[in-house]
Design a protein around this motif. Structure first.
Motif, short mmCIF file in Angstrom:
data_model
loop_
_atom_site.label_atom_id
_atom_site.label_comp_id
_atom_site.label_asym_id
_atom_site.label_seq_id
_atom_site.Cartn_x
_atom_site.Cartn_y
_atom_site.Cartn_z
N GLN A 13 -8.59 -9.37 5.60
CA GLN A 13 -7.50 -8.45 5.92
C GLN A 13 -7.22 -8.43 7.42
O GLN A 13 -6.07 -8.33 7.85
N VAL A 16 -4.97 -11.32 8.18
CA VAL A 16 -3.63 -11.08 7.62
C VAL A 16 -2.87 -10.05 8.47
O VAL A 16 -1.68 -10.22 8.73
N ASP A 17 -3.57 -9.02 8.92
CA ASP A 17 -2.93 -8.03 9.80
C ASP A 17 -2.43 -8.71 11.07
O ASP A 17 -1.32 -8.43 11.54
N ASN A 20 0.72 -10.83 10.31
CA ASN A 20 1.90 -9.98 10.17
C ASN A 20 2.37 -9.44 11.51
O ASN A 20 3.57 -9.28 11.73
N GLU A 29 6.13 -9.11 4.20
CA GLU A 29 4.77 -8.73 4.55
C GLU A 29 3.78 -9.62 3.80
O GLU A 29 3.80 -9.68 2.58
N LEU A 30 2.93 -10.33 4.55
CA LEU A 30 1.89 -11.14 3.94
C LEU A 30 0.78 -10.24 3.43
O LEU A 30 0.52 -9.18 4.00
N THR A 31 0.10 -10.67 2.39
CA THR A 31 -1.05 -9.94 1.85
C THR A 31 -2.24 -10.89 1.80
O THR A 31 -2.07 -12.12 1.88
N VAL A 32 -3.43 -10.33 1.66
CA VAL A 32 -4.63 -11.16 1.52
C VAL A 32 -4.47 -12.09 0.32
O VAL A 32 -4.82 -13.28 0.40
N GLU A 33 -3.93 -11.58 -0.75
CA GLU A 33 -3.75 -12.39 -1.95
C GLU A 33 -2.79 -13.55 -1.70
O GLU A 33 -3.06 -14.68 -2.09
N SER A 34 -1.67 -13.27 -1.02
CA SER A 34 -0.67 -14.33 -0.82
C SER A 34 -1.16 -15.42 0.12
O SER A 34 -0.91 -16.60 -0.11
#
Length: 116
Positions: A13, A16-17, A20, A29-34
């Motif tokens: 995370q 990813v933060d 973004n 917004e990107l996510t950990v999953e994406s």
């Protein structure tokens, strides 16, 4: 089976933060999953993949190359990259995943380096 192990880096995370935050043209917004859906697979020797200790030693030795390779996939503009790309930040950003068995299902078809 080929004489290699497969190493992958899973983004945290924290990473990813950062992605973004620095994106000069945010589209979504990107996510950990994406960001972890499609990951680069790094082939390593059987000796490296043989134990968690040898994997960690290899990654620590090569973390800067791995880090910069991952950053380049997101942003070719190096001015966007974190200034301090050290082992501590690498460990905050990535979880290391290694698989010691790699099966080649394309027997008879050579592996070709697209960059060669």
């Amino acid at each position: 089976m080929v004489n290699r192990g497969a190493l992958m880096l899973r983004y945290s995370q924290v990473a990813v933060d950062w992605l973004n935050k620095v994106d000069p043209v945010p589209t979504s917004e990107l996510t950990v999953e994406s960001v972890n859906e499609e990951r680069t697979v790094y082939l390593v020797s059987n000796e490296v993949a043989d134990s968690p200790d040898s994997v960690m030693a290899w990654v620590k030795l090569n973390h800067l190359v791995l880090f910069e390779g991952e950053l380049f996939q997101w942003y070719v503009d190096e001015s966007l990259w974190p200034k301090k790309r050290n082992w501590a930040l690498f460990q905050e950003w990535f979880t290391i995943e290694c698989h010691s068995v790699v099966e080649d299902t394309m027997i008879g078809h050579p592996i070709i380096d697209d960059d060669a």
